[in-house]
Structure formats: structure tokens, C-alpha cells
Design an enzyme around this catalytic site. Structure first.
Site, short mmCIF file in Angstrom:
data_model
loop_
_atom_site.label_atom_id
_atom_site.label_comp_id
_atom_site.label_asym_id
_atom_site.label_seq_id
_atom_site.Cartn_x
_atom_site.Cartn_y
_atom_site.Cartn_z
N GLY A 10 51.62 35.12 48.42
CA GLY A 10 51.97 34.70 47.05
C GLY A 10 52.80 35.80 46.42
O GLY A 10 53.40 36.63 47.12
N CYS A 43 54.88 28.86 39.43
CA CYS A 43 55.26 28.80 38.02
C CYS A 43 56.27 27.69 37.73
O CYS A 43 56.40 27.23 36.60
CB CYS A 43 55.82 30.14 37.56
N ALA A 110 43.51 33.39 43.71
CA ALA A 110 42.30 32.75 43.22
C ALA A 110 42.48 31.24 43.31
O ALA A 110 43.60 30.75 43.47
CB ALA A 110 42.05 33.18 41.77
N GLY A 240 41.74 27.39 34.24
CA GLY A 240 41.84 28.73 34.81
C GLY A 240 41.53 28.76 36.30
O GLY A 240 41.29 27.73 36.93
N TYR A 274 43.93 47.91 50.13
CA TYR A 274 44.50 47.73 48.79
C TYR A 274 44.24 46.29 48.34
O TYR A 274 44.04 45.40 49.17
CB TYR A 274 46.01 47.99 48.83
N VAL A 276 45.57 43.31 45.19
CA VAL A 276 46.51 43.03 44.09
C VAL A 276 46.38 41.58 43.62
O VAL A 276 45.86 40.73 44.35
CB VAL A 276 47.99 43.25 44.55
C1 LIG Z 1 51.12 25.84 37.47
C2 LIG Z 1 51.16 27.34 37.35
C3 LIG Z 1 52.11 27.92 36.54
C4 LIG Z 1 52.14 29.31 36.39
N1 LIG Z 1 53.09 29.85 35.59
C5 LIG Z 1 53.18 31.20 35.48
C6 LIG Z 1 54.22 31.80 34.72
O1 LIG Z 1 55.09 31.11 34.14
N2 LIG Z 1 54.25 33.16 34.63
C7 LIG Z 1 53.34 33.95 35.27
O2 LIG Z 1 53.42 35.18 35.18
N3 LIG Z 1 52.34 33.40 36.03
C8 LIG Z 1 52.25 32.05 36.14
N4 LIG Z 1 51.25 31.50 36.91
C9 LIG Z 1 50.24 32.38 37.54
C10 LIG Z 1 50.76 32.95 38.85
O3 LIG Z 1 51.21 31.94 39.67
C11 LIG Z 1 49.66 33.75 39.53
O4 LIG Z 1 49.16 34.72 38.65
C12 LIG Z 1 50.22 34.43 40.78
O5 LIG Z 1 50.69 33.47 41.70
C13 LIG Z 1 49.16 35.29 41.45
O6 LIG Z 1 49.69 35.87 42.58
P1 LIG Z 1 48.76 36.29 43.81
O7 LIG Z 1 49.67 36.89 44.81
O8 LIG Z 1 47.60 37.06 43.33
O9 LIG Z 1 48.16 34.91 44.35
P2 LIG Z 1 48.87 33.60 44.86
O10 LIG Z 1 50.29 33.55 44.41
O11 LIG Z 1 47.96 32.48 44.45
O12 LIG Z 1 48.87 33.75 46.43
C14 LIG Z 1 47.69 33.82 47.16
C15 LIG Z 1 47.94 33.33 48.57
O13 LIG Z 1 46.82 33.66 49.37
C16 LIG Z 1 46.53 32.58 50.24
N5 LIG Z 1 45.11 32.69 50.62
C17 LIG Z 1 44.02 32.53 49.84
N6 LIG Z 1 42.88 32.76 50.54
C18 LIG Z 1 43.26 33.07 51.80
C19 LIG Z 1 42.57 33.40 52.98
N7 LIG Z 1 41.24 33.50 53.02
N8 LIG Z 1 43.29 33.63 54.11
C20 LIG Z 1 44.64 33.55 54.09
N9 LIG Z 1 45.36 33.25 53.00
C21 LIG Z 1 44.69 33.02 51.86
C22 LIG Z 1 46.88 31.35 49.43
O14 LIG Z 1 47.17 30.26 50.29
C23 LIG Z 1 48.10 31.82 48.64
O15 LIG Z 1 49.29 31.51 49.27
C24 LIG Z 1 51.20 30.11 37.09
C25 LIG Z 1 50.25 29.52 37.92
C26 LIG Z 1 50.24 28.14 38.07
C27 LIG Z 1 49.22 27.52 38.98
#
Ligand SMILES: Cc1cc2nc3c(=O)[nH]c(=O)nc-3n(C[C@H](O)[C@H](O)[C@H](O)COP(=O)(O)OP(=O)(O)OC[C@H]3O[C@@H](n4cnc5c(N)ncnc54)[C@H](O)[C@@H]3O)c2cc1C
Length: 446
Positions: A10, A43, A110, A240, A274, A276
Site C-alpha cells: 500500500g 483515495c 488495517a 473507520g 520496522y 509504518v
Molecule cells: C475510500 C478511501 C479513501 C481514502 N482517502 C484518503 C485521502 O484522500 N487522503 C489520505 O491521506 N488517506 C486516504 N485514505 C486512507 C489511506 O488510504 C490509508 O491511510 C493508507 O492506504 C494506509 O497505507 P498503508 O500502507 O498503511 O496500508 P494500505 O494502503 O491499506 O496497504 C496495506 C496492504 O497490506 C496488505 N496486507 C494486509 N495484511 C496482509 C498480510 N497479512 N499479508 C500480506 N499482505 C497484507 C493489504 O492487502 C494492502 O495491500 C483513504 C482510504 C480509503 C479506504
């Protein structure tokens, strides 16, 4: 050769990958994700449902190379920090794969929170929906095509973005929020009123201080809100996200109230591991207390820091302000730092400065309203937060965000020189004006 494993492709995982490549071009990187497809931008999904962007354009390919292995459809099931091994289940074949690492970056995000509402879990995918991945966006779009009414649970930015998207698709939309106004984590009540007014003008019904008690029928036909049955064809849960900590807790990784704990180098209590993004708890840049900050921009920056450090470089993440911008219908809404509630909960006595103005001189074609509110410490004038509504709100909030980061007070903010020309701004910038109002209140109190 150094082996770095990233769990999750992500925002956080992607940024970590780029930072590792920049810091140590010859590192071996393995990225594991349980999804079947490559990178995508969550997003953009509400705008894809609305029809502004093409859903297929939200996904894109990770720029690969010989030193990178991408394991899609692999779900990490355990981390062994002693042997430095991650186990992943190949979801296609049902086989467990062991992957060694020198450094590990946990960026697994999450999952949507399913509130304990009778009928919510049971009807998930069959009238009750969440918006978390591309499949969800496709399902919601398809279902909306033959639905008349939708009820959205949660008036945070994502709930409201979905509400507007479905309203644009001509559905009857109702939003139910437990708290008493829209976007209560980011805005104050007076600012939220303007957002609510814009939603109502758009034909969206808003219900505050009420909870959905049950979702009725399979497929869904109504919901019970405050003891009253409300007919609906679909329910969207926008309450959330919550991370699952089973894997990380079993590995002995320390957690706080909100998520995985890290230091400012994004390293957990276990050296070389780490974490994040949405699965961690960070600290507030204002008072350095733990906070949860589930924003893509925060995940990305944290990913850069983790990737750099995991590859042997040096970078730090000092904390978050929650700076965000969204567009609800035609209204740009942005905020940073504490709103009054969170500032007071953190022990500050606050005063505010609020100003209405135009983003261009009144005489210039296309001049639009803009409202800015600053929250500051009543004792020192230190800026603690800002909220802005209207065209250009995001740009103003970015200035306030920078100011807070630098410890600015309203006296300095009032004196800050802002650019002006009739096509692009006002001579007396609305941000200067809001700061001046706060200064006057502070001076009156002295
Ligand atoms: C509809 C929507 C709109 C949003 N709009 C905004 C916005 O405009 N601005 C903003 O700042 N934020 C926005 N957000 C929030 C933002 O998308 C998240 O905060 C961000 O994606 C978090 O990044 P991350 O890398 O922590 O997790 P994610 O981007 O969720 O990535 C996590 C990845 O880990 C994978 N995963 C999970 N568990 C496992 C496992 N056990 N093994 C292997 N892979 C796994 C998942 O498949 C996923 O691909 C939005 C979210 C949504 C749902």
C-alpha cells in the site's frame, strides 16, 4: 547481499520500496501482499464510484527489477524474529512459504471496522458494504446501479465522499453519525455546519447523535435508527479501520493503545523490524503524545523513513498533524492539527480566530467564499490547529501545517507575507485575517 522484506504493497510499503532502492540500489527486496493485483490508490475510489475517474486507472504496476520479488496472493501468517523468517500462505496453492530477511518492514495497513450492529456482519456483501479495495468499489458501483436508497454509517471524510458520490448517481442518501456533527475528529461544530449545509443543499439527509441499531432483511430492506425503521436498499459502513495485531503480537512486537509502537526511525522494539502506516501508533507533532493517524500521506512519509533506515541510511519521522484535504461535493474541506475538542482534551486553553473572505477580489469573475479558522493556545498564541473551507482550503492548510511544524504563533502568522494578484488571491489574505482576529482576542485578554 542484504534481504529486505516488506509486508503490504500500500502507501507505506510502496514508499518503503522506493526509499530502499534509492538508499541501497542492490538490495534484494521481497514484497508480499495478499491482494491479487498490484498497487492501487484507495483515495481515488469514491471519485471512481462517482464516475469522475475510471476505476481501472486506480491501479498501476510497481516498477520492478531483477532484485525485486513481488509475491501477490500471499498472506503473511507469522513472523519469527529469532530466525528472521516470515511465513506466507500462498492463497492460490495453499502452500506455506518461508522467506528470510535481514530487515523487515510491516506495512499491512488495517481492515474496515464492522460495528457491532445486528445484521451488519451477516449481510456483508449482500446489501451491506465497505469501501476498502477495488472489488468493493466495483461492487458498490454495480449495486448502486439498481438501488434507490442508501444509508451511510459514519460522517467522516470517507463516509461523506461516498455519500456525495452516490448522490451524484441520483440515489436517495442518508448519513447517520453517532456524534453531533460532521467530521468531528477534524472540524469544530461551527465549521462542520458549513459542510452540513453544503451536503443538505446537495440533497443528502443527515442524522446526528443516533446509532443504527440493526440492519434488517436479506437482502437488506431497512435499518433501525433510534427505534425507527428506515427503508434502504444498501448500507455503507464508513466507521473507520482497525488493524489486526495477531501476527505482530505473536512475534513479540510492542503495541500501544492504537497500534504498533515505533521509534522516530520507524523501528519497533525488535531491531531490524520496522512498521509504518495504518497499523502503527505515531505521536502528535504538537504534544508528542501517542495518536493514530490513518492517512495515506502519513503512511507514505513513514514508509520513506523505514525504507531508508532498513537499507542502512538515516531518516526520521517526528510525528503527525493529521493534515488532510477532501472535496465534499463542490466544497473543499481541509484541516490540520488539533480542533478545539482535541486541543482542550490535550490540556490547552484555546482561543480561535475565524475569518470569511474570498479566494479572489469580489470584482474578479469566479471569486468564491473561503472560511479559515485558527485554534491557538490562549497563553502563548502558539498555533495548535487550523480548518479551512472553500476553494484553496488545502493550500491554506498546508501553510498552517508548516507553521505548526515550525512552532509558529498567531502573531507571526498574522505578519506572514502572502502572495496576491486578483486572478489568484486576495490582497488581505483570509489566513492573515483569521490570525489577526486571534491576535486581537489574545490582546484583549491581556
Ligand atoms: C475510500 C478511501 C479513501 C481514502 N482517502 C484518503 C485521502 O484522500 N487522503 C489520505 O491521506 N488517506 C486516504 N485514505 C486512507 C489511506 O488510504 C490509508 O491511510 C493508507 O492506504 C494506509 O497505507 P498503508 O500502507 O498503511 O496500508 P494500505 O494502503 O491499506 O496497504 C496495506 C496492504 O497490506 C496488505 N496486507 C494486509 N495484511 C496482509 C498480510 N497479512 N499479508 C500480506 N499482505 C497484507 C493489504 O492487502 C494492502 O495491500 C483513504 C482510504 C480509503 C479506504
Amino acid at each position: 547481499m542484504v534481504q529486505i522484506v516488506i509486508i503490504g504493497l500500500g502507501s507505506g510499503g510502496f514508499a518503503a520500496y522506493l526509499a530502499i532502492r534509492r538508499t541501497k540500489p542492490d538490495a534484494f527486496i521481497t514484497i508480499i501482499d495478499k491482494r491479487s493485483y498490484d498497487m492501487f490508490s484507495p483515495c481515488g475510489m469514491p471519485y471512481a464510484i462517482e464516475g469522475i475517474v475510471n476505476l481501472d486507472k486506480l491501479s498501476f504496476s510497481l516498477p520492478g527489477d531483477k532484485q525485486t520479488t513481488k509475491l501477490l496472493l500471499h498472506e503473511v501468517v507469522s513472523i519469527n524474529p529469532v530466525e528472521k523468517i516470515v511465513k506466507a500462505n500462498n492463497l492460490k496453492k495453499g502452500e506455506i512459504l518461508s522467506i528470510s530477511y535481514d530487515s523487515l518492514i510491516i506495512a499491512h495497513g488495517a481492515e474496515p471496522f464492522i460495528p457491532p450492529i445486528k445484521g451488519a456482519k451477516e449481510n456483508l456483501g449482500n446489501g451491506v458494504y465497505v469501501l476498502h479495495d477495488i472489488e468493493d468499489a466495483r461492487t458498490i458501483s454495480d449495486r448502486a446501479g439498481n438501488a434507490k436508497k442508501v444509508l451511510v454509517i459514519g460522517a467522516g471524510p470517507i463516509g461523506l465522499e461516498i455519500a456525495v458520490a452516490l448522490r451524484t448517481k441520483r440515489l436517495e442518501v442518508m448519513v447517520v453519525e453517532m456524534l453531533s456533527f460532521a467530521m468531528p475528529r477534524a472540524l469544530d461544530r461551527d465549521m462542520a455546519k458549513l459542510v452540513e449545509q453544503s451536503l443538505k443543499e446537495n440533497g443528502i439527509k443527515l442524522v446526528f447523535e443516533k446509532s443504527v441499531e440493526s440492519i434488517i432483511g436479506t437482502p437488506v430492506s431497512s435499518v433501525s435508527v433510534g427505534g425507527k425503521a428506515i427503508e434502504t436498499d444498501m448500507v455503507i459502513l464508513a466507521s473507520g479501520v482497525r488493524a489486526s495485531f495477531e501476527i505482530t503480537k505473536n512475534a513479540g512486537i510492542e503495541h500501544g493503545k492504537w497500534g504498533i509502537k515505533t521509534n522516530d526511525g520507524m523501528e519497533t522494539n525488535i531491531k531490524g523490524i520496522y512498521a509504518v502506516g495504518d497499523c502503527i501508533e505515531t505521536v502528535s507533532l504538537i504534544n508528542h503524545r501517542p495518536v493514530m493517524m490513518q492517512l495515506s500521506s502519513a503512511a507514505y512519509r513513514q514508509g520513506m523513513v523505514a525504507g531508508t533506515n532498513a537499507a542502512g541510511g538515516y531518516d526520521i519521522y517526528e510525528g503527525a498533524l493529521g493534515t488532510f484535504v477532501t472535496v465534499i461535493g463542490i466544497l473543499e474541506v481541509a484541516a490540520t492539527g488539533f480542533n478545539e475538542f482535541f486541543a482542550e482534551a490535550a490540556g490547552y486553553q484555546t482561543i480561535s480566530g475565524k475569518a470569511h473572505g474570498k479566494n479572489k477580489p469580489e470584482y474578479y469573475p469566479g471569486a468564491k467564499d473561503i472560511t479559515v479558522k485558527l485554534i491557538c493556545d490562549a497563553k502563548t498564541g502558539k498555533v495548535l490547529g487550523g480548518q479551512a473551507l472553500g476553494d484553496g482550503a488545502g493550500a491554506i492548510i498546508n501553510v498552517i501545517s508548516l507553521g505548526i511544524r515550525c512552532g509558529i504563533d498567531v502573531f507571526s502568522l498574522a505578519r506572514t507575507e502572502m502572495a496576491y494578484c486578483p486572478m489568484a488571491g486576495e490582497n488581505y489574505n483570509v489566513l492573515n485575517k483569521a490570525a489577526d482576529f486571534a491576535v486581537r482576542k489574545l490582546e484583549k485578554g491581556r
